[in-house]
Design an enzyme around this catalytic site. Structure first.
Site, PDB file in Angstrom:
ATOM      1  N   ARG A   1    -103.551  20.023 -34.688  1.00 22.12           N
ATOM      2  CA  ARG A   1    -103.549  20.452 -35.940  1.00 22.12           C
ATOM      3  C   ARG A   1    -102.113  21.402 -36.078  1.00 22.12           C
ATOM      4  NH1 ARG A   1    -105.889  26.317 -37.149  1.00 22.12           N
ATOM      5  NH2 ARG A   1    -105.751  25.934 -39.524  1.00 22.12           N
TER       6      ARG A   1
ATOM      7  N   HIS B   1    -100.156  27.571 -44.244  1.00 28.05           N
ATOM      8  CA  HIS B   1    -100.282  28.665 -43.165  1.00 28.05           C
ATOM      9  C   HIS B   1     -99.454  29.765 -43.193  1.00 28.05           C
ATOM     10  CE1 HIS B   1    -102.427  28.978 -38.742  1.00 28.05           C
ATOM     11  NE2 HIS B   1    -101.812  30.013 -38.971  1.00 28.05           N
TER      12      HIS B   1
ATOM     13  N   GLU C   1    -106.995  30.565 -43.778  1.00 26.59           N
ATOM     14  CA  GLU C   1    -107.347  31.750 -43.536  1.00 26.59           C
ATOM     15  C   GLU C   1    -107.041  32.793 -44.810  1.00 26.59           C
ATOM     16  OE1 GLU C   1    -106.064  33.496 -40.030  1.00 26.59           O
ATOM     17  OE2 GLU C   1    -107.720  32.511 -38.709  1.00 26.59           O
TER      18      GLU C   1
ATOM     19  N   ASN D   1    -112.114  29.582 -37.540  1.00 27.49           N
ATOM     20  CA  ASN D   1    -111.234  30.284 -36.729  1.00 27.49           C
ATOM     21  C   ASN D   1    -112.056  31.381 -36.090  1.00 27.49           C
ATOM     22  OD1 ASN D   1    -109.382  28.414 -37.398  1.00 27.49           O
ATOM     23  ND2 ASN D   1    -108.033  29.728 -38.293  1.00 27.49           N
TER      24      ASN D   1
ATOM     25  N   TYR E   1    -112.373  34.192 -33.046  1.00 25.16           N
ATOM     26  CA  TYR E   1    -111.873  34.830 -31.669  1.00 25.16           C
ATOM     27  C   TYR E   1    -112.826  36.063 -31.432  1.00 25.16           C
ATOM     28  CZ  TYR E   1    -107.554  32.398 -32.977  1.00 25.16           C
ATOM     29  OH  TYR E   1    -106.491  31.520 -33.004  1.00 25.16           O
TER      30      TYR E   1
ATOM     31  N   GLU F   1    -109.559  26.947 -34.765  1.00 23.11           N
ATOM     32  CA  GLU F   1    -108.940  27.882 -33.789  1.00 23.11           C
ATOM     33  C   GLU F   1    -109.715  28.867 -32.678  1.00 23.11           C
ATOM     34  OE1 GLU F   1    -106.015  30.367 -35.463  1.00 23.11           O
ATOM     35  OE2 GLU F   1    -105.433  29.110 -36.905  1.00 23.11           O
TER      36      GLU F   1
HETATM   37  O1  LIG Z   1    -103.804  35.489 -33.862  1.00 24.18           O
HETATM   38  C1  LIG Z   1    -103.828  34.410 -33.091  1.00 24.18           C
HETATM   39  C2  LIG Z   1    -104.071  33.425 -34.356  1.00 24.18           C
HETATM   40  C3  LIG Z   1    -102.549  33.337 -35.216  1.00 24.18           C
HETATM   41  O2  LIG Z   1    -101.548  32.802 -34.193  1.00 24.18           O
HETATM   42  C4  LIG Z   1    -102.784  32.137 -36.194  1.00 24.18           C
HETATM   43  O3  LIG Z   1    -101.729  31.879 -36.983  1.00 24.18           O
HETATM   44  C5  LIG Z   1    -104.109  32.597 -36.968  1.00 24.18           C
HETATM   45  O4  LIG Z   1    -104.370  31.541 -37.730  1.00 24.18           O
HETATM   46  C6  LIG Z   1    -104.906  33.121 -36.469  1.00 24.18           C
HETATM   47  N1  LIG Z   1    -106.138  33.768 -37.075  1.00 24.18           N
HETATM   48  C7  LIG Z   1    -106.723  34.534 -36.167  1.00 24.18           C
HETATM   49  C8  LIG Z   1    -108.069  35.419 -36.504  1.00 24.18           C
HETATM   50  C9  LIG Z   1    -107.575  36.253 -37.682  1.00 24.18           C
HETATM   51  C10 LIG Z   1    -106.604  37.161 -37.516  1.00 24.18           C
HETATM   52  C11 LIG Z   1    -105.316  36.735 -37.782  1.00 24.18           C
HETATM   53  C12 LIG Z   1    -104.227  37.704 -37.638  1.00 24.18           C
HETATM   54  C13 LIG Z   1    -104.605  38.953 -37.268  1.00 24.18           C
HETATM   55  C14 LIG Z   1    -105.789  39.389 -37.098  1.00 24.18           C
HETATM   56  C15 LIG Z   1    -107.011  38.737 -37.314  1.00 24.18           C
HETATM   57  C16 LIG Z   1    -106.051  34.314 -35.334  1.00 24.18           C
HETATM   58  N2  LIG Z   1    -104.905  33.747 -35.353  1.00 24.18           N
END
Ligand SMILES: OC[C@@H]1[C@@H](O)[C@H](O)[C@@H](O)c2[nH]c(CCc3ccccc3)c[n+]21
Length: 464
Positions: free
Chosen positions: A88, A132, A177, A303, A305, A369
């Site tokens: 991706r 993105h 996002e 995505n 986390y 993600e």
């Molecule tokens: O932060 C890790 C990754 C980014 O490097 C990706 O580009 C992005 O798609 C992504 N989204 C998220 C969860 C949402 C989020 C993004 C940034 C900061 C806080 C929350 C985490 N991440």
């Protein structure tokens, strides 16, 4: 072991994933490509924002990043060595249209041509993300996502890229996002373009979703059959033993802004009340917009986390990423955390997948993600031991498997990220890669988690 009748049932159920399950890794253009001023690329809002004093840790920028623009062959070989089924990546809009509209920069498109051909030669399926976060600066100068016109420019750009690559790439994500791009970019101001207006955040969110719908329609008209949207979603939880009315109201508000604002729009053509109230006041939502936004999609990218924890806290100031959240706290919880300070809660992924399966049945899901940053340090032998990342990934794959076992139509999992890269406002200090990048000489060092992940892919699942 338990024995039922003559059959002995294994205590740990098999952790095999379905046949054909897609295993991959994800990146994004501004975070890995570098070559920010090469071959006709125009500036994006992240090129501008990264130069704002204090905006990015250490004053880091994406000027060089992982130099993937020049090292893409080596990086594809790395992906192939891990056995990735899919990769991706995102297309840099300002590389393709330096001013965001009008003339196409052929050398910009040529890069993605080469990349897609290289992926196919390596037997890796390209998952193309069209946006993105790297909006061409020229469009931001004309109002950016707060103006409706940008949505129409995006649909034109999407058509240009699709028409060039569609003969070889068939899996398309319109927007990555929209919540982050709008509420961190135009609301809290901690992401590009660094604006701080709640009204602008809601305008941007709507225009990003309109952009998704217009682009999805343009791609569908051109014959695309695998169109998706990727959302950052999270269970919104109150860590209190007995949540009160005010706690439940806080959960409802944050869930409406973070999750339902985008899920309901894309999959139902509606907005939750918290968004409708703002829309009535601002007048930016026009009749017919939600029908465009709810263009049918073939899968939803997720995505994930960590969960988002909230509780009522009289007197708490508004969190600018969540307009209207005065009196709401976002408490830490007693869980291990990653280097980002994010809690590690794999069950939240199961809960999220089950919610989507229940609320939006029939929508195939892909985890586009999931991953973690930890303070990785190469040993003298060049090995990078990252047991915490392996633990994080294993826990989340078990959580994904539990959702599959419960009937969730999960089609794939893409780890964030293939490479350590530019982690937005955190710069290069936060490493999410399963492959370590030594920025001094651009060496790539597969971490232990890369070898572990290659094993998961090879056996199509976890060891029981
Ligand atoms: O932060 C890790 C990754 C980014 O490097 C990706 O580009 C992005 O798609 C992504 N989204 C998220 C969860 C949402 C989020 C993004 C940034 C900061 C806080 C929350 C985490 N991440």
């Amino acid at each position: 072991m338990t024995t039922v009748g003559s059959t002995t049932t294994a205590r740990t159920a098999s952790q095999a994933f379905p046949a054909g399950f897609v295993w991959g890794a994800a990146t994004a253009a501004y975070q890995i490509e570098g070559a920010a001023h090469e071959d006709g690329r125009g500036p994006s809002i992240w090129d501008t924002f990264a130069r704002r004093p204090g905006a990015v840790a250490g004053g880091d920028t994406g000027d060089v990043a992982c130099d993937h623009y020049h090292r893409w062959r080596e990086d594809i070989a790395l992906m192939a060595s891990l056995g990735l089924g899919a990769y991706r990546f995102s297309v840099s809009w300002p590389r393709v249209q330096p001013d965001g509209s009008g003339p196409v920069n052929p050398r910009g498109l040529d890069f993605y041509d080469r990349l897609v051909d290289g992926l196919l030669e390596a037997g890796i399926t390209p998952y193309v993300t069209l946006y993105h976060w790297d909006l061409p600066q020229a469009l931001e100068d004309a109002g950016g996502w707060t103006v409706r016109d940008t949505a129409y420019r995006f649909a034109e750009y999407a058509g240009v890229v699709h028409d060039r690559l569609a003969d070889r790439a068939d899996t398309w994500t319109t927007i990555n996002e929209p919540w982050v791009a709008s509420f961190l970019g135009y609301g809290a101001g901690v992401h590009a373009p660094g604006r701080t207006s709640a009204d602008d955040a809601f305008r941007a969110a709507h225009h990003l979703m309109l952009a998704h719908g217009l682009a999805a329609r343009r791609l569908r008209e051109a014959g695309a059959e695998r169109i998706s949207l990727t959302l950052n979603l999270a269970p919104v939880l109150c860590p209190a033993d007995a949540p009160g009315e005010a706690d439940l109201a806080a959960v409802e508000l944050v869930d409406s802004l973070l999750n339902r604002q985008f899920l309901d729009a894309a999959l139902r053509g509606s907005y939750p009340d918290a968004v409708l109230e703002r829309a009535r006041r601002l007048g930016h939502v026009r009749d017919g917009d939600l029908a465009v936004i709810a263009q049918p999609i073939d899968s939803l990218g997720i995505n994930y986390y960590n969960p988002t924890y909230v509780r009522a806290a009289p007197g708490a100031p508004e969190n600018p990423a969540f307009p209207g959240s005065a009196g709401v706290a976002f408490p830490s919880v007693d869980l291990p955390t990653t280097a980002m300070g994010w809690p590690i809660a794999p069950d939240g992924l199961t809960e999220l997948l089950l919610r989507l399966h229940r609320d939006h049945p029939g929508v195939p899901l892909v985890v586009t993600e999931n991953g973690a940053a930890f303070d990785d340090v190469p040993g003298p032998d060049g090995r990078v031991a990252d047991p915490a990342r392996i633990g994080y990934l294993e826990g989340h794959l078990r959580a994904a498997h539990a959702a599959l076992a419960a009937g969730v139509d999960l089609r794939g999992y893409l780890v964030w990220s293939l490479l350590d890269n530019f982690e937005w406002a955190e710069g290069y200090g936060k490493r999410f890669g399963i492959v370590y990048v030594d920025y001094a000489d651009q060496r790539r060092l597969p971490k232990d988690s890369a070898r572990w992940y290659a094993g998961v892919i090879a056996r199509n699942g976890l060891e029981a």
